[in-house]
Structures are given as C-alpha cells and as structure tokens.
Write a protein that holds these residues in place. Structure first.
Motif, PDB file in Angstrom:
ATOM      1  N   PHE A   1      38.454  47.558  46.436  1.00  0.00           N
ATOM      2  CA  PHE A   1      39.520  47.748  45.460  1.00  0.00           C
ATOM      3  C   PHE A   1      39.630  46.498  44.606  1.00  0.00           C
ATOM      4  O   PHE A   1      39.578  45.377  45.120  1.00  0.00           O
ATOM      5  N   LEU A   2      39.796  46.686  43.291  1.00  0.00           N
ATOM      6  CA  LEU A   2      39.950  45.542  42.392  1.00  0.00           C
ATOM      7  C   LEU A   2      40.413  46.045  41.033  1.00  0.00           C
ATOM      8  O   LEU A   2      39.866  47.020  40.501  1.00  0.00           O
ATOM      9  N   THR A   3      41.421  45.382  40.485  1.00  0.00           N
ATOM     10  CA  THR A   3      41.850  45.641  39.110  1.00  0.00           C
ATOM     11  C   THR A   3      42.006  44.313  38.395  1.00  0.00           C
ATOM     12  O   THR A   3      42.396  43.307  38.996  1.00  0.00           O
TER      13      THR A   3
ATOM     14  N   LEU B   1      38.611  43.823  33.067  1.00  0.00           N
ATOM     15  CA  LEU B   1      37.735  44.971  33.321  1.00  0.00           C
ATOM     16  C   LEU B   1      38.477  46.291  33.058  1.00  0.00           C
ATOM     17  O   LEU B   1      38.596  47.133  33.950  1.00  0.00           O
ATOM     18  N   PRO B   2      38.973  46.486  31.852  1.00  0.00           N
ATOM     19  CA  PRO B   2      39.750  47.703  31.570  1.00  0.00           C
ATOM     20  C   PRO B   2      38.896  48.959  31.697  1.00  0.00           C
ATOM     21  O   PRO B   2      37.754  48.992  31.240  1.00  0.00           O
TER      22      PRO B   2
ATOM     23  N   HIS C   1      42.638  36.756  34.985  1.00  0.00           N
ATOM     24  CA  HIS C   1      42.611  38.039  35.683  1.00  0.00           C
ATOM     25  C   HIS C   1      44.008  38.588  35.980  1.00  0.00           C
ATOM     26  O   HIS C   1      44.130  39.593  36.683  1.00  0.00           O
ATOM     27  N   TYR C   2      45.041  37.958  35.429  1.00  0.00           N
ATOM     28  CA  TYR C   2      46.407  38.382  35.718  1.00  0.00           C
ATOM     29  C   TYR C   2      47.219  38.508  34.439  1.00  0.00           C
ATOM     30  O   TYR C   2      47.036  37.736  33.484  1.00  0.00           O
TER      31      TYR C   2
ATOM     32  N   ASP D   1      29.195  42.009  45.502  1.00  0.00           N
ATOM     33  CA  ASP D   1      30.183  41.767  44.455  1.00  0.00           C
ATOM     34  C   ASP D   1      30.316  42.959  43.506  1.00  0.00           C
ATOM     35  O   ASP D   1      30.167  42.832  42.296  1.00  0.00           O
ATOM     36  N   THR D   2      30.607  44.126  44.058  1.00  0.00           N
ATOM     37  CA  THR D   2      30.814  45.334  43.260  1.00  0.00           C
ATOM     38  C   THR D   2      32.186  45.248  42.605  1.00  0.00           C
ATOM     39  O   THR D   2      33.204  45.385  43.267  1.00  0.00           O
ATOM     40  N   THR D   3      32.230  45.013  41.303  1.00  0.00           N
ATOM     41  CA  THR D   3      33.510  44.785  40.628  1.00  0.00           C
ATOM     42  C   THR D   3      33.913  45.893  39.667  1.00  0.00           C
ATOM     43  O   THR D   3      35.011  45.850  39.115  1.00  0.00           O
ATOM     44  N   THR D   4      33.051  46.858  39.461  1.00  0.00           N
ATOM     45  CA  THR D   4      33.378  47.960  38.550  1.00  0.00           C
ATOM     46  C   THR D   4      33.040  49.296  39.205  1.00  0.00           C
ATOM     47  O   THR D   4      32.154  49.385  40.062  1.00  0.00           O
TER      48      THR D   4
END
Length: 316
Positions: free
Chosen positions: A38-40, A44-45, A107-108, A263-266
């Motif tokens: 999970f990552l937002t 990365l919109p 990132h915030y 490092d799966t970020t998307t």
C-alpha cells in the motif's frame, strides 16, 4: 508463536512482523527486503496502491514464486493500511514487516506534516513499541526515512535525527531512501557519526540507481546493509549492470551486506497488473543473478542477510 531468542540474557533478538515477534531464524522463505503493498503520494497521482484485493493477489503470486517475507517500507501518512496488513499476512502466509518513519516532504500534503508536530522520535517509538494507530495496533519493525539528492536538506536532517533517537530508544533498524541512490556517505556520517547509530542497523536503499561502486564498497565496509531494490526499472543504469555490481561486492568480501527488493510503488508495476512486481525479486531476478553469481550467494541475499538486517535486539 515462536519465542524470540535471548541476547546476552537481557534483550531478545526478533523479527518484528505485523502479526508478532519471531526469532530471526523464522524469516520465512525468500525475502523481498524493500517493497510496498500500500502506498499513496501526491507525487504518484492515479497510481495509488490502495486496493486490498490487488495486494492480496500480489502476495499470493509472491508466495507461489517462492517468497515468504516482505518488508513494507511505507512510512507514516502514506496509506500504510496497517490493519489490512495483519489480515493479508494471515491469509497469505507471508510474513510482513511494516515501517514507521517519514518520507521526503514532497510526498505529503502540508497538513500531514503539520499534524506530525515536533516530536518525530516520539511518534516513531510509539509505532515501534505500542502499535501503528495506537496501542493494540500492529507494531512497526523498522524506521523508514529519506536523504536528499547528493546531500541532506533540513527535512532529511530532521527525520534522520529522529530516526536515530528512535533507534537508541528501541534498537530498531533504520531504512533510508537514497534519492536516485545518492548521498549514502552523508547519511552514514549523520546517523553513524554524529548520532551514534551502529552501521549494522542501517539499510541504505536504492543503491541500484547510482552505479558508484566505490561508494558501495565504502558503505559496506562501514558495516551498513546495501539494498538493491527496484531492479526491474530499466531506465536506471544498474538494471543491466546489477549482476556485475553485485559480483564486485561479493568478490570484495561484502556479500553478507547485500539485500534485494522490488520497490513496487505504482499499481502498474504490480505483477497482477502486468508489471514485474514482488514475484520478480524472488524468481526472475534470482534466476538472472545465478547466471553470474554462485547460487548460494544469491540465496543468502534473499534469506540470511535480511534476517540479520531486520532482526532487532529490542529495548522496548
């Protein structure tokens, strides 16, 4: 549950997972040492990792490929979904280590940084010892912070210093995002010099993105762990140079310092959405590396090395 082993009769060495503490020897299967379920991020919109069903499918694929443990480096305020991690770990049989910490300010949203307040170390310690989201929540197993590009800005110095305080209070390992793989020695100067963190408790991330083997050897020689994570990203110089880069480190005697991650970020990078995802680390990448390196050396990078890097002599 397994009982963590005692160290020097006073502290227990344990791998702190979202479902409880385990002996370092209980690291299960091959380990993806840096990834995200999970990552937002505002950076990365439209590519948020926010779907529990997709995360479950990714874990199933990871397990089928030979994976057994994943270290999720998603820190505070970036959509960790810690409660979901507990359920997903139990259902998949994959051990999951979660992170506390704070990424780069970019990132915030500004209100998230404001909400954190001034006591970063206190936040990190609470999530390591009491639980993410408050007492009773799953406990974090490492602190994730970030450096800057070829150096350390004020935000990086603040977060790294707080991570060092949290380490001294708990013994937790510190994982550091290196921007495009740079600034490793600056990070070690602050953490291990001024702040007194033992280098063996520091994991330097994204070194695959900067093919500076002199820096790699210096960091490994100091005792830090080197994470080569995101090897499927072919636009990084060391995607095609990774085998020879790792071979140089192994030949120099630093094979015990190397960690591998995805490092799966998307969303598009997940294996279930057509990308390499988590399974690539323990299957495709492993098979590729054994063409150059001895298989036993590659296995250590995926098993024994992360067991040492992330198992902590907890002080609280």
């Amino acid at each position: 549950m397994d009982t963590p082993q005692r160290i020097a009769g006073t502290r227990s060495a344990a791998l702190r997972t979202v479902t409880g503490d385990l002996p370092p020897t209980a690291l299960h299967g091959r380990c993806d040492a840096h990834d995200h379920l999970f990552l937002t991020s505002p950076q990365l919109p439209g590519q948020e990792l926010a779907d529990p069903a997709a995360a479950a499918a990714e874990l199933r694929a990871f397990r089928e490929a030979g994976g057994g443990t994943v270290v999720q480096w998603t820190p505070y305020g970036m959509g960790r979904r810690a409660a979901e991690l507990v359920r997903l770990s139990r259902e998949s049989g994959v051990r999951i280590v979660a992170a506390t910490g704070l990424h780069q300010a970019a990132h915030y949203a500004p209100e998230v940084i404001a909400r954190v307040g001034g006591d970063l170390a206190g936040l990190f310690v609470a999530e390591l010892t009491e639980g993410i989201g408050g007492p009773g929540g799953p406990r974090a197993g490492l602190v994730k912070v970030a450096g800057g590009f070829h150096g350390l800005d004020a935000h990086a110095r603040r977060t790294l210093s707080a991570a060092a305080e949290a380490h001294h209070a708990t013994g937790a390992a510190i994982g550091v995002h290196l921007e495009l793989g740079t600034g490793a020695l600056d990070v070690l100067d602050l953490l291990c010099g001024a702040a007194g963190v033992p280098p063996r408790r520091v994991v330097l991330g994204h070194l695959n993105r900067s093919p500076d083997t002199a820096v790699h050897r210096a960091a490994a020689g100091a005792g830090a762990y080197l994470a080569f994570d995101g090897p499927s990203r072919t636009h990084h110089a060391t995607d095609w140079r990774l085998p020879e880069t790792l071979a140089e480190l192994v030949d120099a005697g630093f094979g015990d310092r190397i960690l591998l991650g995805g490092d799966t970020t998307t969303a598009a990078a997940r294996s279930v959405d057509g990308g390499p995802g988590m399974p690539y680390v323990v299957d495709g990448l492993r098979r590729r590396l054994v063409l150059t390196l001895e298989e036993a050396a590659v296995e250590r990078m995926l098993t024994a090395n992360p067991a040492r890097a992330f198992a902590t002599e907890w002080r609280a």
